[in-house]
Design an enzyme around this catalytic site. Structure first.
Site, PDB file in Angstrom:
ATOM      1  N   GLY A   9       0.821  -1.213   0.000  1.00 52.15           N
ATOM      2  CA  GLY A   9       0.000   0.000   0.000  1.00 52.15           C
ATOM      3  C   GLY A   9       0.850   1.255   0.000  1.00 52.15           C
ATOM      4  O   GLY A   9       0.542   2.235   0.682  1.00 52.15           O
ATOM      5  N   ALA A  10       1.907   1.247  -0.810  1.00 55.38           N
ATOM      6  CA  ALA A  10       2.907   2.312  -0.759  1.00 55.38           C
ATOM      7  C   ALA A  10       2.542   3.543  -1.569  1.00 55.38           C
ATOM      8  O   ALA A  10       3.297   4.513  -1.586  1.00 55.38           O
ATOM      9  CB  ALA A  10       4.253   1.769  -1.248  1.00 55.38           C
ATOM     10  N   ASP A  58      -2.303  -6.172  -5.954  1.00 53.97           N
ATOM     11  CA  ASP A  58      -3.494  -6.182  -5.120  1.00 53.97           C
ATOM     12  C   ASP A  58      -3.303  -7.311  -4.120  1.00 53.97           C
ATOM     13  O   ASP A  58      -3.296  -8.489  -4.494  1.00 53.97           O
ATOM     14  CB  ASP A  58      -4.742  -6.417  -5.977  1.00 53.97           C
ATOM     15  CG  ASP A  58      -6.033  -6.305  -5.183  1.00 53.97           C
ATOM     16  OD1 ASP A  58      -6.002  -6.493  -3.952  1.00 53.97           O
ATOM     17  OD2 ASP A  58      -7.090  -6.054  -5.797  1.00 53.97           O
ATOM     18  N   ASN A  85       0.974  -2.508   5.338  1.00 56.59           N
ATOM     19  CA  ASN A  85       0.228  -1.258   5.437  1.00 56.59           C
ATOM     20  C   ASN A  85      -1.063  -1.277   4.632  1.00 56.59           C
ATOM     21  O   ASN A  85      -2.004  -0.557   4.956  1.00 56.59           O
ATOM     22  CB  ASN A  85       1.118  -0.099   4.955  1.00 56.59           C
ATOM     23  CG  ASN A  85       0.331   1.174   4.752  1.00 56.59           C
ATOM     24  OD1 ASN A  85      -0.122   1.805   5.698  1.00 56.59           O
ATOM     25  ND2 ASN A  85       0.142   1.563   3.496  1.00 56.59           N
ATOM     26  N   SER A 138      -5.051  -0.479  14.121  1.00 56.95           N
ATOM     27  CA  SER A 138      -5.858   0.707  14.400  1.00 56.95           C
ATOM     28  C   SER A 138      -6.368   0.631  15.829  1.00 56.95           C
ATOM     29  O   SER A 138      -6.579  -0.471  16.366  1.00 56.95           O
ATOM     30  CB  SER A 138      -7.052   0.776  13.444  1.00 56.95           C
ATOM     31  OG  SER A 138      -7.973   1.783  13.840  1.00 56.95           O
ATOM     32  N   TYR A 151     -14.794  -3.111   9.994  1.00 56.40           N
ATOM     33  CA  TYR A 151     -13.453  -2.512   9.980  1.00 56.40           C
ATOM     34  C   TYR A 151     -12.760  -2.749  11.322  1.00 56.40           C
ATOM     35  O   TYR A 151     -11.618  -3.229  11.371  1.00 56.40           O
ATOM     36  CB  TYR A 151     -13.519  -1.017   9.685  1.00 56.40           C
ATOM     37  CG  TYR A 151     -12.168  -0.360   9.830  1.00 56.40           C
ATOM     38  CD1 TYR A 151     -11.153  -0.609   8.910  1.00 56.40           C
ATOM     39  CD2 TYR A 151     -11.881   0.485  10.902  1.00 56.40           C
ATOM     40  CE1 TYR A 151      -9.886  -0.041   9.060  1.00 56.40           C
ATOM     41  CE2 TYR A 151     -10.636   1.064  11.050  1.00 56.40           C
ATOM     42  CZ  TYR A 151      -9.640   0.804  10.124  1.00 56.40           C
ATOM     43  OH  TYR A 151      -8.391   1.368  10.281  1.00 56.40           O
ATOM     44  N   LEU A 183      -7.074   8.816  15.199  1.00 61.74           N
ATOM     45  CA  LEU A 183      -7.494   9.751  14.158  1.00 61.74           C
ATOM     46  C   LEU A 183      -6.283  10.245  13.372  1.00 61.74           C
ATOM     47  O   LEU A 183      -5.391  10.891  13.912  1.00 61.74           O
ATOM     48  CB  LEU A 183      -8.222  10.938  14.787  1.00 61.74           C
ATOM     49  CG  LEU A 183      -8.812  11.970  13.825  1.00 61.74           C
ATOM     50  CD1 LEU A 183      -9.975  11.360  13.039  1.00 61.74           C
ATOM     51  CD2 LEU A 183      -9.263  13.209  14.580  1.00 61.74           C
TER      52      LEU A 183
END
Length: 252
Positions: A9-10, A58, A85, A138, A151, A183
């Site tokens: 995910g760079a 992907d 990431n 997260s 999520y 956040l």
């Protein structure tokens, strides 16, 4: 000899910021993401200072992940650091109104994609008796909020999987860290609201959120601690964010 970092995910957000941070310190980079144009631009930017191998990927495609790792040029093959990431949130509706396709995409990316990349890289790290996997989790994996449903559940998986990896890898000198941002302003909300810029901007209105560069600094610090130190988890929020109170319905 330069260390080698593979960052998924760079092409934006935390991933791009991590790529720039590690490049600034001379790391050799393997970069992947879904957007070829952004990947090409980042490779051009960073290849002036460090070796860069970049390819579109992907992470939901297990066959493609395995093929890409197997095809790494020999000078990039011994990966020292994997930054998992790639991930996303989609929607903020309550569970009874969510789009099942959004749920499936989050599971396929945040859980399965992370698993595919980890499994493809991990045997080499164990064989070499060195390496580090840093997962981007997260705070949603610890603290529920309305609309966070799948999520948050995917990030809870990432947290527990990271801890279980540590248990499995005891004695191998391979390290595992889960970085858990609160956040943070990047393209996260723009993706969550499917390109609705007004909704995305409202998420950060009146706040001073974390920035991708903040997370890149944290990832770099964890990766460069002395080899005998493992940072298990890093939970980080902006100072303007704290834990939500318990919700109470007062409708009788």
């Amino acid at each position: 000899m330069s260390q080698i970092a593979l960052i998924t995910g760079a092409t934006s957000g935390f991933g791009a910021a991590c790529a720039r941070r590690f490049a600034a310190h001379g790391w050799t980079l393997i970069l992947c993401g879904r957007r070829q144009d952004r990947l090409d631009a980042l490779r051009t930017e960073l290849a002036a200072t460090v070796p860069v191998h970049a390819f579109p990927l992907d992470v939901r495609d297990e066959t493609a992940v395995n093929a890409a790792i197997a095809a790494l040029p020999i000078e990039f093959a011994e990966v020292d650091l994997l930054v998992n990431n790639a991930g996303l949130a989609l929607g903020l509706e309550p569970a009874q109104r969510c789009d099942m396709e959004d749920w499936q995409r989050m599971i396929d990316t945040n859980i399965k994609g992370l698993l595919y990349c980890t499994r493809a890289i991990l045997p080499g790290m164990v064989a070499r008796q060195r390496g580090h996997i840093i997962n981007i989790g997260s705070v949603a994996g610890s603290y529920p909020y309305p609309g966070g449903n799948v999520y948050g559940a995917t990030k809870a998986f990432v947290k527990q999987f990271s801890l279980n990896l540590r248990a499995d890898l005891l004695g191998t000198r391979v390290r595992v860290t889960n970085v858990e941002p609160g956040l943070a302003e990047s393209e996260f909300s723009l993706v969550r609201f499917k390109g609705d810029r007004d909704k995305a901007d409202q998420t950060y209105q009146g706040t001073q959120p974390l920035r991708p560069e903040d997370i890149a600094d944290i990832v770099y610090w964890a990766a460069t601690c002395p080899a005998h130190i493992n940072i298990n988890r890093i939970e980080v929020m902006p100072v303007g964010q704290a834990f939500a109170p318990f919700a109470i319905s007062r409708d009788g």
